[in-house]
Design a protein around this motif. Structure first.
Motif, PDB file in Angstrom:
ATOM      1  N   TYR A  80       0.959  -1.196  -0.073  1.00  0.00           N
ATOM      2  CA  TYR A  80       0.123   0.215   0.166  1.00  0.00           C
ATOM      3  C   TYR A  80       0.869   1.156   0.022  1.00  0.00           C
ATOM      4  N   GLN A 131       3.972   1.669  -1.197  1.00  0.00           N
ATOM      5  CA  GLN A 131       4.724   2.231  -2.347  1.00  0.00           C
ATOM      6  C   GLN A 131       3.536   2.286  -3.285  1.00  0.00           C
ATOM      7  N   ALA A 132       2.432   1.666  -3.466  1.00  0.00           N
ATOM      8  CA  ALA A 132       1.397   2.057  -4.371  1.00  0.00           C
ATOM      9  C   ALA A 132       0.866   3.430  -4.042  1.00  0.00           C
ATOM     10  N   ASN A 133       1.034   4.082  -3.110  1.00  0.00           N
ATOM     11  CA  ASN A 133       0.654   5.460  -2.877  1.00  0.00           C
ATOM     12  C   ASN A 133       1.514   6.231  -2.507  1.00  0.00           C
ATOM     13  N   PRO A 190       8.597   4.482  -9.878  1.00  0.00           N
ATOM     14  CA  PRO A 190       7.582   5.066  -9.460  1.00  0.00           C
ATOM     15  C   PRO A 190       7.789   6.702  -9.514  1.00  0.00           C
ATOM     16  N   LYS A 217       2.293   6.818 -13.079  1.00  0.00           N
ATOM     17  CA  LYS A 217       3.447   6.971 -12.531  1.00  0.00           C
ATOM     18  C   LYS A 217       4.544   7.593 -13.425  1.00  0.00           C
TER      19      LYS A 217
END
Length: 351
Positions: A245, A247-249, A302, A332
């Motif tokens: 979560y 790294q995804a955000n 990212p 990204k």
């Protein structure tokens, strides 16, 4: 001339020898740049005034990001030394109305809880303002005057006088306010122009920090009391919001991919994914760590370059003040036109 023993003692206080020269250069730039920049504000030469504004603003920016480093204990070996220098930097950048411990604790919650945990909801406050005052705020923000950030700093000073649980902070705030107000009144008496130019430099710093903060996360934003009383999210030390979560955000809004030195303008703070993977990695090692993590594949990394965020920063500068969401992130690898971002989460304003 420094003796070998004194140099050896300085080296021993830092976490690693490799960082001594880099940190000393950062410290030197902050102090020399700040003092020289302020001196140039008093000059009668317009070009020196402009140079003074830019130099003062950049010294303020670096002092803020050094404070961030000290909050992670990534510069010195001992918490006491990091706290000492963190307090020094807070007096330069004006975050000294709160304590270093408060700034550190707020920022550590950001990392541990993987959320933006705030004590004051700026977006809700602006949304509930009377129409007239909301109009003033939006007009000033439309002019790129960072009034929302200024209000956050104001509430750090104001709220302890009206909120019983923070009454213990009042004497510290009064003393700090008297000292800093006396200095700026003296500057105004000597040169109103220098006072105005310093205010301009400070606004540039607030805008630069805000620009960096706006596009680094799409985390949930929680009030401290709401988070602890309602959903119990933060009692599990971030397990409900895991590393995936995080790294995804999280986004690395680099000032430049081709010219990494430009990220030094933000003390490498834009290498934000690498910072969140291992927060103890000091600022001067983040580019290398970022490279180790993500390699050279721009699509896989990212990264949202700051250049791509400029249009969004301009386009959404009013909507961001009340937006409940972050907008749409196309990719990204670059799409940021509809990335609204966040406001009011600066690590300098810990209440």
């Amino acid at each position: 001339m420094s003796s070998p023993n004194s140099i050896f003692k300085i080296e021993l206080s830092f976490r690693d020898k490799e960082g001594v020269k880099y940190n000393l250069m950062a410290f030197g730039f902050t102090f020399v740049g700040y003092l020289l920049g302020v001196m140039l504000l008093f000059s009668k030469n317009v070009f020196l005034n402009i140079l003074g504004v830019l130099l003062t603003a950049e010294a303020l920016i670096i002092s803020a990001y050094l404070l961030h480093e000290f909050s992670h204990y990534s510069i010195f070996k001992t918490p006491q030394m990091n706290a000492l220098w963190g307090n020094i930097m807070s007096w330069i950048n004006g975050s000294c109305y709160g304590t270093f411990e408060e700034i550190r604790n707020k920022h550590m919650r950001h990392h541990i809880d993987r959320a933006d945990v705030v004590s004051f909801d700026m977006r809700r406050f602006i949304e509930n303002l009377p129409i007239f005052f909301k109009g003033i705020v939006k007009f000033l923000e439309w002019l790129y005057i960072p009034v929302a950030e200024m209000m956050m700093h104001f509430f750090v000073i104001y709220l302890p006088f009206v909120t019983p649980k923070w009454h213990h902070k009042r004497m510290r705030i009064i003393v700090t306010l008297v000292i800093r107000a006396s200095i700026f009144i003296l500057i105004f008496m000597v040169s109103p122009k220098a006072w105005f130019l310093y205010a301009l430099a400070y606004c540039i710093m607030l805008t630069a920090l805000r620009f960096a903060d706006t596009y680094q996360h799409t985390y949930d934003v929680f009030m401290v009391d709401d988070a602890s009383k309602k959903d119990k999210t933060f009692e599990d030390d971030g397990k409900l919001r895991d590393e995936a979560y995080e790294q995804a955000n999280t986004y690395s809004n680099l000032a430049s991919i081709k010219h990494p030195w430009m990220n030094l303008l933000f003390l490498n703070f834009p290498y934000h994914n690498a910072h969140h993977v291992k927060p103890i990695v000091p600022w001067y090692k983040l580019p290398q760590f970022h490279q180790e993590l993500y390699g050279k594949d721009d699509v896989a990394r990212p990264v949202i370059p700051m250049l791509y965020c400029l249009k969004s920063f301009h386009k959404h500068r009013l909507a961001r003040l009340e937006s409940e969401g972050y907008g749409i992130i196309e990719s990204k690898a670059g799409g940021a036109d509809n990335f609204v971002g966040v406001v009011g989460v600066s690590f300098l304003t810990a209440i």
